[in-house]
Design an enzyme around this catalytic site. Structure first.
Site, mmCIF file in Angstrom:
data_model
loop_
_atom_site.group_PDB
_atom_site.id
_atom_site.type_symbol
_atom_site.label_atom_id
_atom_site.label_comp_id
_atom_site.label_asym_id
_atom_site.label_seq_id
_atom_site.Cartn_x
_atom_site.Cartn_y
_atom_site.Cartn_z
ATOM 1 N N GLY A 88 -0.737 -4.340 -6.769
ATOM 2 C CA GLY A 88 -0.430 -2.918 -6.632
ATOM 3 C C GLY A 88 0.633 -2.440 -7.604
ATOM 4 O O GLY A 88 1.456 -1.582 -7.263
ATOM 5 N N SER A 99 0.425 -0.572 -10.395
ATOM 6 C CA SER A 99 0.384 0.845 -10.799
ATOM 7 C C SER A 99 0.917 1.734 -9.673
ATOM 8 O O SER A 99 1.704 2.660 -9.916
ATOM 9 C CB SER A 99 -1.028 1.266 -11.224
ATOM 10 O OG SER A 99 -1.899 1.220 -10.122
ATOM 11 N N ASP A 102 -2.756 1.013 -1.584
ATOM 12 C CA ASP A 102 -1.701 0.546 -2.492
ATOM 13 C C ASP A 102 -0.483 1.461 -2.452
ATOM 14 O O ASP A 102 0.646 1.003 -2.297
ATOM 15 C CB ASP A 102 -2.225 0.469 -3.934
ATOM 16 C CG ASP A 102 -3.069 -0.779 -4.177
ATOM 17 O OD1 ASP A 102 -3.500 -1.390 -3.193
ATOM 18 O OD2 ASP A 102 -3.283 -1.126 -5.349
HETATM 19 O O1 PMV Z 1 -6.166 -4.876 -7.338
HETATM 20 P P1 PMV Z 1 -5.408 -3.773 -6.692
HETATM 21 O O2 PMV Z 1 -4.007 -4.093 -6.400
HETATM 22 O O3 PMV Z 1 -5.550 -2.490 -7.444
HETATM 23 O O4 PMV Z 1 -6.080 -3.572 -5.236
HETATM 24 C C1 PMV Z 1 -6.959 -2.532 -4.959
HETATM 25 C C2 PMV Z 1 -7.579 -2.668 -3.593
HETATM 26 C C3 PMV Z 1 -9.034 -2.213 -3.542
HETATM 27 O O5 PMV Z 1 -9.435 -2.306 -2.166
HETATM 28 C C4 PMV Z 1 -9.938 -3.144 -4.367
HETATM 29 C C5 PMV Z 1 -9.224 -0.790 -4.030
HETATM 30 C C6 PMV Z 1 -8.620 0.278 -3.118
HETATM 31 O O6 PMV Z 1 -8.482 1.414 -3.573
HETATM 32 O O7 PMV Z 1 -8.349 -0.001 -1.949
#
Ligand code: PMV
Length: 298
Positions: free
Chosen positions: A94, A96, A139
């Site tokens: 997370g 960003s 996130d």
């Molecule tokens: O990889 P990350 O930290 O961007 O995790 C995103 C989580 C997802 O479920 C894949 C996307 C979302 O918006 O929830």
């Protein structure tokens, strides 16, 4: 000082985009930021040495996201925001969202705007949307609020209480990936083969509901098994890499109660659940020098 923490999704990533609940934790590693008046609006990101001006039509997402965050403020002087990023980018932690939360928090503090951490997380959705079109919101919410919580798109965050802290060892596969592309890959699979993908989501939902009970009961052994099962479903959706899988297997062999890729996959991070703090340190040695321990209490 503005602060946005990193997050680890324990269970439920990807399915959470389609309304399935997910469980995530906020970690102490994150992003700090400070805002001060300047000649021009500017975002400085260290340790990357990046300097960006806000621009809603720039090809760089950070410049567009900065413009989206500044658009939250009707009246303000020109501002420079200096952010210090302690998370690997594109690694499923997370990063960003944590930058967005820290930046908005820093600007709020400078302007004397009072927002609750929940409101701060919601405000950072505008930032997060720039990075991928269809974020679940997990996130930015976890980055602002932290703790251990059940998140469901469109619902209030449900904090989970447990009598046992969670000792997580987070390992980085050394490869970054794009959340946008991984979310799009699941969307394509869902379109092509809705029965299979919906079954996968239903399976994940059952695991999340059981994991909530396991966390509340302090049953770490059960939680570990549920993590392994969630990892298998994500693998069946082609989100896991062989490196992530090897790391999970190595962690399990070394005594982890469970291990799982986390976040969007295609690279990024995995984590292992350690039975105790000293075992977490041992697992850290197995997962390599880039890995770190996060202790999460509720
Ligand atoms: O990889 P990350 O930290 O961007 O995790 C995103 C989580 C997802 O479920 C894949 C996307 C979302 O918006 O929830």
């Amino acid at each position: 000082m503005g602060f946005g923490r990193g997050k680890v999704i324990l269970l439920g990533e990807h399915a959470v985009v389609y309304g399935v609940p997910a469980i995530a934790v906020g970690i102490e590693r994150g992003v700090t930021a400070r805002a001060f008046p300047a000649k021009n609006d500017l975002l400085r990101l260290s340790p990357w040495g990046l300097v960006l001006a806000p621009n809603p039509s720039d090809e760089k997402p950070l410049a567009r996201a900065f413009a989206a965050a500044l658009a939250l403020y009707a009246e303000r002087p020109r501002l420079e925001v200096a952010a210090d990023v302690e998370l690997p980018a594109g690694a499923g932690l997370g990063c960003s969202a944590a930058i967005g939360v820290a930046l908005i928090d820093a600007i709020d503090q400078f302007l004397g705007i009072e927002r609750s951490r929940t409101e701060l997380g919601a405000a950072a959705l505008a930032w997060e949307k720039v990075f991928h079109g269809n974020p679940s919101g997990i996130d930015n919410t976890m980055s602002a609020v932290g703790g251990v919580a059940l998140y469901r798109k469109g619902h209030d965050l449900q904090p989970l209480r447990s009598n046992k802290p969670l000792h997580l060892v987070i390992g980085y596969s050394g490869v970054s990936s794009s959340t946008k592309e991984m979310v799009a890959s699941v969307a394509r699979q869902l379109e092509r083969d809705p029965t299979r993908v919906k079954k996968a989501f239903q399976g994940i939902e059952v695991l999340v509901r059981n994991a909530k009970l396991a966390i509340e009961a302090g049953d770490l052994v059960a939680l570990g098994q549920l993590l392994d099962l969630n990892h298998s479903i994500l693998t069946s959706l082609m989100l896991c890499t062989s490196r992530l899988d090897e790391m999970c297997q190595a962690a399990r062999r070394a005594g982890a109660l469970g291990a799982k890729m986390t976040g969007s996959g295609g690279g990024g991070c995995m984590f292992a659940l350690a039975p105790k703090r000293d075992e977490a340190l041992r697992l850290r040695a197995v997962l390599g020098e880039d890995s770190f321990v996060a202790e999460v209490s509720t």
